[in-house]
Scaffold this motif. Structure first.
Motif, PDB file in Angstrom:
ATOM      1  N   THR A 449     -47.223  21.182  47.783  1.00  0.00           N
ATOM      2  CA  THR A 449     -48.196  20.089  47.919  1.00  0.00           C
ATOM      3  C   THR A 449     -48.317  19.594  49.365  1.00  0.00           C
ATOM      4  OG1 THR A 449     -46.442  18.539  47.283  1.00  0.00           O
ATOM      5  CG2 THR A 449     -47.933  19.293  45.550  1.00  0.00           C
ATOM      6  N   ARG A 450     -47.714  20.329  50.304  1.00  0.00           N
ATOM      7  CA  ARG A 450     -47.841  20.023  51.743  1.00  0.00           C
ATOM      8  C   ARG A 450     -47.277  18.645  52.088  1.00  0.00           C
ATOM      9  NH1 ARG A 450     -48.844  23.189  55.663  1.00  0.00           N
ATOM     10  NH2 ARG A 450     -50.458  21.926  56.623  1.00  0.00           N
ATOM     11  N   ILE A 451     -46.203  18.248  51.421  1.00  0.00           N
ATOM     12  CA  ILE A 451     -45.497  17.009  51.769  1.00  0.00           C
ATOM     13  C   ILE A 451     -44.451  17.349  52.829  1.00  0.00           C
ATOM     14  CG2 ILE A 451     -43.940  15.220  50.912  1.00  0.00           C
ATOM     15  CD1 ILE A 451     -45.374  15.336  48.258  1.00  0.00           C
ATOM     16  N   ASN A 454     -39.400  17.485  55.845  1.00  0.00           N
ATOM     17  CA  ASN A 454     -38.542  17.618  57.025  1.00  0.00           C
ATOM     18  C   ASN A 454     -38.784  16.483  58.015  1.00  0.00           C
ATOM     19  OD1 ASN A 454     -37.145  19.912  56.264  1.00  0.00           O
ATOM     20  ND2 ASN A 454     -38.635  21.310  57.155  1.00  0.00           N
ATOM     21  N   PHE A 455     -40.047  16.102  58.197  1.00  0.00           N
ATOM     22  CA  PHE A 455     -40.362  14.995  59.102  1.00  0.00           C
ATOM     23  C   PHE A 455     -39.912  13.662  58.509  1.00  0.00           C
ATOM     24  CE2 PHE A 455     -43.517  11.670  60.210  1.00  0.00           C
ATOM     25  CZ  PHE A 455     -43.168  11.516  61.545  1.00  0.00           C
ATOM     26  N   ILE A 456     -40.089  13.483  57.207  1.00  0.00           N
ATOM     27  CA  ILE A 456     -39.710  12.220  56.567  1.00  0.00           C
ATOM     28  C   ILE A 456     -38.192  12.021  56.634  1.00  0.00           C
ATOM     29  CG2 ILE A 456     -39.671  10.980  54.367  1.00  0.00           C
ATOM     30  CD1 ILE A 456     -42.331  12.318  53.693  1.00  0.00           C
ATOM     31  N   PHE A 457     -37.439  13.073  56.357  1.00  0.00           N
ATOM     32  CA  PHE A 457     -35.977  12.988  56.381  1.00  0.00           C
ATOM     33  C   PHE A 457     -35.388  13.205  57.770  1.00  0.00           C
ATOM     34  CE2 PHE A 457     -36.006  14.445  51.704  1.00  0.00           C
ATOM     35  CZ  PHE A 457     -35.962  13.140  51.260  1.00  0.00           C
ATOM     36  N   GLU A 458     -36.240  13.564  58.735  1.00  0.00           N
ATOM     37  CA  GLU A 458     -35.795  13.842  60.106  1.00  0.00           C
ATOM     38  C   GLU A 458     -34.800  14.995  60.138  1.00  0.00           C
ATOM     39  OE1 GLU A 458     -34.606  10.373  62.284  1.00  0.00           O
ATOM     40  OE2 GLU A 458     -36.150   9.123  61.386  1.00  0.00           O
ATOM     41  N   PHE A 551     -30.849   6.056  52.581  1.00  0.00           N
ATOM     42  CA  PHE A 551     -31.044   5.308  51.330  1.00  0.00           C
ATOM     43  C   PHE A 551     -31.599   6.202  50.221  1.00  0.00           C
ATOM     44  CE2 PHE A 551     -35.042   4.157  53.612  1.00  0.00           C
ATOM     45  CZ  PHE A 551     -35.984   4.558  52.688  1.00  0.00           C
ATOM     46  N   PHE A 552     -32.213   7.333  50.593  1.00  0.00           N
ATOM     47  CA  PHE A 552     -32.628   8.289  49.571  1.00  0.00           C
ATOM     48  C   PHE A 552     -31.395   8.890  48.889  1.00  0.00           C
ATOM     49  CE2 PHE A 552     -33.940  12.478  48.079  1.00  0.00           C
ATOM     50  CZ  PHE A 552     -35.120  12.185  47.415  1.00  0.00           C
ATOM     51  N   MET A 553     -30.392   9.262  49.684  1.00  0.00           N
ATOM     52  CA  MET A 553     -29.166   9.812  49.117  1.00  0.00           C
ATOM     53  C   MET A 553     -28.384   8.744  48.348  1.00  0.00           C
ATOM     54  SD  MET A 553     -27.181  12.336  48.551  1.00  0.00           S
ATOM     55  CE  MET A 553     -27.821  13.622  49.630  1.00  0.00           C
ATOM     56  N   PHE A 748     -39.837  13.138  43.516  1.00  0.00           N
ATOM     57  CA  PHE A 748     -41.116  13.686  43.958  1.00  0.00           C
ATOM     58  C   PHE A 748     -42.110  12.579  44.284  1.00  0.00           C
ATOM     59  CE2 PHE A 748     -45.482  14.912  42.963  1.00  0.00           C
ATOM     60  CZ  PHE A 748     -45.655  15.951  43.856  1.00  0.00           C
ATOM     61  N   TYR A 749     -42.269  11.615  43.393  1.00  0.00           N
ATOM     62  CA  TYR A 749     -43.269  10.568  43.603  1.00  0.00           C
ATOM     63  C   TYR A 749     -42.854   9.606  44.715  1.00  0.00           C
ATOM     64  CZ  TYR A 749     -45.086  12.339  39.223  1.00  0.00           C
ATOM     65  OH  TYR A 749     -45.590  13.161  38.246  1.00  0.00           O
ATOM     66  N   ARG A 750     -41.551   9.442  44.899  1.00  0.00           N
ATOM     67  CA  ARG A 750     -41.097   8.576  46.000  1.00  0.00           C
ATOM     68  C   ARG A 750     -41.491   9.174  47.340  1.00  0.00           C
ATOM     69  NH1 ARG A 750     -40.818   5.909  49.491  1.00  0.00           N
ATOM     70  NH2 ARG A 750     -39.224   4.479  50.269  1.00  0.00           N
ATOM     71  N   LEU A 751     -41.280  10.475  47.518  1.00  0.00           N
ATOM     72  CA  LEU A 751     -41.625  11.106  48.780  1.00  0.00           C
ATOM     73  C   LEU A 751     -43.132  11.307  48.920  1.00  0.00           C
ATOM     74  CD1 LEU A 751     -39.099  11.627  50.426  1.00  0.00           C
ATOM     75  CD2 LEU A 751     -39.685  14.044  50.433  1.00  0.00           C
TER      76      LEU A 751
END
Length: 779
Positions: A449-451, A454-458, A551-553, A748-751
């Protein structure tokens, strides 16, 4: 051959998708022109009064020659079919000129209305691309100028510090600079020096250069006052983010001791800063240059992809309209700012040279590893081993079921032994493997879905885990665990000593822990160490700056409380030596064990609440305090359920019911509204949100219903649908698995919501804080 629309979809920058030329909408306009031409073509004349004539061949050749002549004439007049003009408008509040492109139809088209609509839309897209490119270009140019100033300040500071270190009479300041801890105001109080020395004049020149770069030194050469001892004092501000416990404690301590440090009676009590602070500032500037170069590369890709898109759509228009209008319009596109400007390319070259010189010791190959990290290529061997270990797992698990049935492992005489020794350890492995499998599914869906996870989690693109890797880890993990279960069962049936056989789960656990901390570069060492680093940040959450991955983990850990409880019972079983005596009640009846059950059940919620408190401290956003209240309510509900398990009376039943209902409603609201961004009554998608990545809206409604059902699974803990101990253990494992499944579904929906927030703000590059900034002379 892959269609260009699919290539564009695969290559465009997801966060900037709305700023790209809308190629798909332009294709629809071209199709409308094509349909209009078909409708206006006269039907062929089928009414022939006579048969074929010998002159038909001559007539056909003459008509073909005439049409060719008309076509050549039309080619000679291509520039007259359309005329592209530009109009300059001054932007509000700035002296810059905004260029808007307009197209006039010089030659009449048979589908004039559709063609005019097409070129109006094309002009809008061209103006949109130009405007976005100008905005981003100006941002990056400004950022590059700031970074140049920051780098010059850093180099000058290193020179000043190096000069001080070389002087024999500077005392302790030959090693460090004194500073005022409040806001990291660095100050230096040099010892007595001979006036007029060349070293002093050279230092003054450096300080003057720093002041020209926007750094204010207190009592510098421009207006330097004297302290009581006649020594000059100068200060500058360096902001180092409190991302580690040491810096956080230092920042808090500086706030408490600021008055004592700044007290004139205690000038000697100032703290000292060594070169490590300057090195930290250098790392911050280096990271900022890497992000700047990445942003410039993205903008360059943006320019080239849009140019190709304009070329492709104009060729389609020429093919449909039988006109050669693309040449004149493409000339206007090539003259537009996003193609003609070379500022981005020149700035990229400048960043490469600066980075190579100052951060890579003139080693260009080393510099490009930082600026252009190579992504790992997909290996077919990974896919092969995933299939191999999956088959091994299924085969071993089938063998285990058959052997367990034949040996009567679940009979009334052996069920207590099995459930108290093997079940807790293997439940840990099973729940962890299920979570890994769901994370692999998340990675697969995010990629399709092209999310940009890698950029979000750095994550570093060169070492980031891919979905095939996650599946390989999961299948390897479960194959090893089921293999150990089969060996354990065979040894028990073979008459070996139970005290020896029951050590197999503990040995397996130790092997996996040793592999997790193994320092050798095997079995995804960057991922393992990243996982350990995140766990460290979670446990010390008030002291570490909270990132998205932290905080995701931590949210994942709140869904793995049963796993942590099983680890507690396993540790007690082996550390207390119960595997030798098989006295299973020793741990469960102990006071310390029951108290640790509360600590373990509270810890994930406590860590998550502390993260919310830290984020509120950093950002001053009240939503973080409200989020902290959610985890506090969950902590209270978990404590009430633990107490009710040992004190089953009506009072505690009412307490459990009230606290659990409040916590569940709180969590559901936060899931749907804050984390997923759904339940918007004003959305164009009924009770969802305006932007949806999944095309089928019914999936979102089903996900909402599924999340509600899985959130209320705690009802079983107060209804107690249990018959015997073995069914109790199996039901607990089933409910724990449901919570892990709910968390994987939630991920999935959170990201997705986080990605859409980045898309709405066109945020494709990380903003790195810079260390140096101006300070007043009074500190």
């Amino acid at each position: 051959m892959v269609k260009f629309s699919k290539e564009l979809e695969a290559q465009l920058i997801p966060e900037w998708k709305d700023a790209f030329v809308n190629y798909w909408q332009l294709k629809k306009h071209v199709k409308k022109i094509k349909l209009s031409r078909k409708n206006k073509q006269p039907p062929p004349d089928l009414n022939h009064d006579f048969g074929r004539s010998i002159l038909d061949a001559i007539r056909f050749i003459a008509m073909k020659a005439f049409s060719t002549k008309l076509f050549l004439c039309s080619n000679n007049n291509t520039d007259e079919s359309i005329q592209v003009g530009s109009k300059s408008m001054e932007e509000d509040g700035s002296g810059e000129q905004e260029v808007l492109y307009q197209t006039e139809l010089v030659q009449l088209f048979s589908e004039e209305d559709e063609v005019r609509v097409f070129f109006e839309r094309l002009n809008e897209e061209l103006n949109k691309v130009n405007e976005f490119y100008k905005t981003k270009e100006s941002e990056f140019l400004e950022r590059g100028e700031i970074l140049n100033n920051q780098l010059q300040i850093l180099l000058d500071l290193k020179q000043v510090l190096s000069d001080r270190r070389r002087k024999p009479n500077t005392g302790i300041l030959s090693r460090s600079w004194s500073f005022s801890p409040r806001s990291s105001d660095f100050s230096e109080s040099p010892a007595e020096m001979t006036e007029g020395s060349p070293e002093i004049s050279q230092t003054d020149e450096v300080i003057a250069a720093l002041e020209r770069n926007g750094v204010n030194f207190i009592n510098s050469a421009a207006g330097r006052a004297k302290t009581k001892k006649g020594k000059p004092k100068m200060a500058m501000r360096i902001d180092i983010p409190a991302t580690t416990p040491t810096r956080t404690i230092s920042a808090v301590t500086s706030m408490l001791w600021e008055d004592l440090v700044n007290n004139p009676k205690k000038e000697g009590s100032a703290d000292f800063i060594n070169r490590r602070k300057i090195q930290c500032a250098g790392k911050m500037i280096r990271s900022a240059f890497v992000e700047l170069y990445r942003g410039l590369g993205l903008l360059k890709t943006y320019s080239s992809l849009n140019m190709v898109a304009f070329t492709k759509i104009l060729k389609k228009f020429d093919k449909v309209s039988n006109q050669q209008a693309s040449a004149s319009y493409l000339k206007a596109v090539k003259r537009s700012h996003f193609i003609s400007s070379d500022k981005v390319v020149r700035l990229m070259d400048e960043v490469e040279s600066i980075f190579t010189k100052h951060f890579a010791n003139n080693d260009r190959k080393k510099a490009m590893k930082f600026l252009k990290p190579q992504q790992q290529k997909d290996s077919h061997m990974v896919t092969f081993f995933v299939g191999l270990f999956t088959g091994c797992f299924v085969s071993l698990f089938s063998i285990y079921i058959i052997l367990a049935h034949l040996s009567g492992i679940f009979s009334s005489t052996t069920e207590t032994s099995f459930m108290e020794t093997v079940y807790p350890v293997f439940s840990v492995f099973a729940l962890l493997s299920l979570h890994l499998f769901l994370y692999g599914c998340n990675l697969f869906m995010w990629k399709n879905t092209r999310i940009n996870y890698n950029f979000i989690f750095e994550f570093a693109p060169s070492t980031a885990l891919k979905y095939r890797d996650a599946f390989l880890i999961c299948t390897t993990f479960m194959t090893s665990v089921v293999g150990a279960m089969v060996i354990h069962l065979l040894l028990r049936a073979g008459g070996f000593s139970p005290s020896h056989v029951d050590t197999i789960p503990g040995i397996l656990l130790l092997i996996f822990i040793a592999l997790l901390v193994c320092p050798f570069d095997i079995f995804y060492r960057p991922t393992r160490y990243c996982f350990l680093r995140i766990l460290r940040n979670i446990i010390c959450s008030p002291f570490y700056k909270v990132l998205m991955v932290d905080f995701f983990m931590a949210d994942q850990l709140t869904s793995q409380i049963p796993l942590l409880r099983h680890l507690e019972s396993t540790a007690c079983y082996f550390l207390a030596g119960n595997f030798k005596t098989h006295e299973y009640a020793t741990c469960k009846n102990g006071q310390l064990y029951r108290q640790l059950a509360y600590v373990i059940s509270f810890s994930p919620y406590y860590w998550r609440a502390m993260q919310c408190a830290r984020r509120w401290f950093d950002e001053y956003d009240l939503d973080h305090l409200a989020n902290m209240g959610k985890y506090v309510s969950a902590m209270v509900a978990a404590g009430a359920r633990l107490t009710y398990a040992t004190q089953s009376n009506n009072l505690w039943f009412a307490v459990v019911l009230v606290t659990s209902v409040v916590a569940t409603v709180y969590q559901l609201y936060w899931d749907f509204v804050k984390d997923w961004g759904l339940l918007n009554p004003n959305s164009k998608n009924h009770w969802l949100r305006d932007d949806l990545i999944l095309k089928n809206k019914s999936i979102y409604y089903l996900s909402i219903a599924l999340n509600v059902v899985l959130r209320v699974a705690w009802i079983e803990s107060i209804m107690r649908f249990r018959i015997n101990p073995i069914q109790t253990h199996l039901l607990d494992f089933f409910l724990a698995s449901l919570e892990v499944i709910r968390r994987g579904h939630w991920n999935f929906y959170r990201l997705e919501n986080e990605h859409l927030n980045n898309v709405g703000k066109f945020r494709a590059v990380k903003t790195v804080p810079l260390p140096f900034r101006e300070t007043d002379s009074d500190g």
